[in-house]
Motif scaffolding. Sequence first.
Motif, PDB file in Angstrom:
ATOM      1  N   UNK A 242       0.826  -1.206   0.000  1.00 59.75           N
ATOM      2  CA  UNK A 242       0.000   0.000   0.000  1.00 59.75           C
ATOM      3  C   UNK A 242       0.864   1.262   0.000  1.00 59.75           C
ATOM      4  N   UNK A 243       1.884   1.298   0.831  1.00 55.51           N
ATOM      5  CA  UNK A 243       2.713   2.500   0.952  1.00 55.51           C
ATOM      6  C   UNK A 243       3.601   2.709  -0.276  1.00 55.51           C
ATOM      7  N   UNK A 244       4.005   1.649  -0.927  1.00 56.06           N
ATOM      8  CA  UNK A 244       4.770   1.806  -2.170  1.00 56.06           C
ATOM      9  C   UNK A 244       3.891   2.381  -3.279  1.00 56.06           C
ATOM     10  N   UNK A 245       2.612   2.018  -3.259  1.00 49.85           N
ATOM     11  CA  UNK A 245       1.676   2.553  -4.250  1.00 49.85           C
ATOM     12  C   UNK A 245       1.292   3.994  -3.926  1.00 49.85           C
ATOM     13  N   UNK A 246       1.491   4.399  -2.683  1.00 50.39           N
ATOM     14  CA  UNK A 246       1.075   5.728  -2.224  1.00 50.39           C
ATOM     15  C   UNK A 246       2.240   6.432  -1.526  1.00 50.39           C
ATOM     16  N   UNK A 247       3.315   6.628  -2.268  1.00 49.91           N
ATOM     17  CA  UNK A 247       4.527   7.181  -1.677  1.00 49.91           C
ATOM     18  C   UNK A 247       4.336   8.606  -1.163  1.00 49.91           C
ATOM     19  N   UNK A 248       3.346   9.317  -1.692  1.00 49.48           N
ATOM     20  CA  UNK A 248       3.113  10.682  -1.233  1.00 49.48           C
ATOM     21  C   UNK A 248       2.715  10.733   0.244  1.00 49.48           C
ATOM     22  N   UNK A 249       2.253   9.604   0.778  1.00 51.46           N
ATOM     23  CA  UNK A 249       1.820   9.586   2.182  1.00 51.46           C
ATOM     24  C   UNK A 249       2.990   9.676   3.144  1.00 51.46           C
ATOM     25  N   UNK A 250       4.154   9.155   2.745  1.00 50.40           N
ATOM     26  CA  UNK A 250       5.277   9.103   3.678  1.00 50.40           C
ATOM     27  C   UNK A 250       6.525   9.817   3.195  1.00 50.40           C
ATOM     28  N   UNK A 251       6.607  10.165   1.920  1.00 50.03           N
ATOM     29  CA  UNK A 251       7.757  10.917   1.447  1.00 50.03           C
ATOM     30  C   UNK A 251       7.813  12.280   2.127  1.00 50.03           C
ATOM     31  N   UNK A 252       8.955  12.615   2.671  1.00 47.46           N
ATOM     32  CA  UNK A 252       9.127  13.921   3.293  1.00 47.46           C
ATOM     33  C   UNK A 252       8.768  13.979   4.757  1.00 47.46           C
ATOM     34  N   UNK A 253       8.249  12.872   5.318  1.00 47.28           N
ATOM     35  CA  UNK A 253       7.900  12.890   6.747  1.00 47.28           C
ATOM     36  C   UNK A 253       9.112  13.206   7.616  1.00 47.28           C
ATOM     37  N   UNK A 254      10.284  12.749   7.184  1.00 47.41           N
ATOM     38  CA  UNK A 254      11.477  12.878   8.006  1.00 47.41           C
ATOM     39  C   UNK A 254      12.225  14.186   7.778  1.00 47.41           C
ATOM     40  N   UNK A 255      11.679  15.081   6.961  1.00 43.53           N
ATOM     41  CA  UNK A 255      12.416  16.293   6.597  1.00 43.53           C
ATOM     42  C   UNK A 255      12.221  17.439   7.581  1.00 43.53           C
ATOM     43  N   UNK A 256      11.314  17.307   8.537  1.00 45.52           N
ATOM     44  CA  UNK A 256      11.068  18.385   9.484  1.00 45.52           C
ATOM     45  C   UNK A 256      12.138  18.401  10.561  1.00 45.52           C
ATOM     46  N   UNK A 257      12.559  19.567  10.945  1.00 48.00           N
ATOM     47  CA  UNK A 257      13.509  19.735  12.027  1.00 48.00           C
ATOM     48  C   UNK A 257      12.781  20.286  13.241  1.00 48.00           C
ATOM     49  N   UNK A 258      13.121  19.797  14.415  1.00 52.02           N
ATOM     50  CA  UNK A 258      12.438  20.228  15.616  1.00 52.02           C
ATOM     51  C   UNK A 258      13.386  20.456  16.758  1.00 52.02           C
ATOM     52  N   UNK A 259      12.848  20.683  17.949  1.00 52.68           N
ATOM     53  CA  UNK A 259      13.694  20.966  19.103  1.00 52.68           C
ATOM     54  C   UNK A 259      14.484  19.750  19.538  1.00 52.68           C
ATOM     55  N   UNK A 260      15.638  20.004  20.138  1.00 48.05           N
ATOM     56  CA  UNK A 260      16.439  18.920  20.682  1.00 48.05           C
ATOM     57  C   UNK A 260      15.750  18.328  21.894  1.00 48.05           C
ATOM     58  N   UNK A 261      15.930  17.046  22.089  1.00 47.09           N
ATOM     59  CA  UNK A 261      15.396  16.388  23.286  1.00 47.09           C
ATOM     60  C   UNK A 261      16.410  16.456  24.405  1.00 47.09           C
TER      61      UNK A 261
END
Length: 265
Positions: A242-261
């Motif tokens: 399913x996710x390979x057929x719908x790559x737009x759902x997960x592409x770019x999820x990891x590109x956000x930068x946030x606060x350090x833990x």
Amino acid sequence: MLWKTKSPLQPNDEDWQLACWRWLFENFNDTHPITETPLIQPNGTYFPSTNLTGHTKAQYIFELVTRHMRVPAEGFKLVPQQETVDPRVGNLLIVQNAPASPAGTFQLQANNELTITYDPAGLDRPVQFIATLAHEVSHALLFTTRETPPGGDDCEEFATDLAVTYFGFGLFGANSAFEFRQFSDMGSGMQGWETRRLGYLTEAEWSFSLAVFLLISGRDETETLNLLKPGPAAYLKKSFKYLRKNQHLWHGLECSNGPDSPISQ
């Protein structure tokens, strides 16, 4: 006729999980890049065998879990719970509504001490025990975020389970989600079947989260399939398709930068 590839999750559950993945990346990708996070496996490479017993063994496993999660073990106090009451007290006799200990708990004490408790009986189920410890350590990590996960406080436990996958322990969570097995007690002569659930996500949700983890980190699912129980493995296949057929759902999820833990290596 062409059949449409269908998600193994309900639309609302899929939307929430993808939103929570983005939230996890925004908060932890700086300190815990998923491309540098190994898929932790139940073998001697990640968990060398030991002759330790009791609480000493629990502490040993806990320190391995925290090491793999890149969290300092000395920041926690690990405490065993009271032994769980065995509801089987005789031949074909079961105590109804016997009190049961939770698999684990996390507490932030008044002195800012991070306390994790565990059910000592869990040591007999190492995969479930490790999944429990990873869940409780994830609680501590999520506690450092500035905002609640998608869905607010009501979804905190589900987000904590999802974090278990993010920090590399998705195999343990998926294989612990549901257990159906035969039991026998030679002493009492009792035998039968028992079921056990651990965690908050379903097998399908755990497997979907594993698929996201593997795809974003550039891993193939073949090795993972061989390490999963049949139920989660089937859901992982569906999730990958399913996710390979719908790559737009997960592409770019990891590109956000946030606060350090604050809790990091």
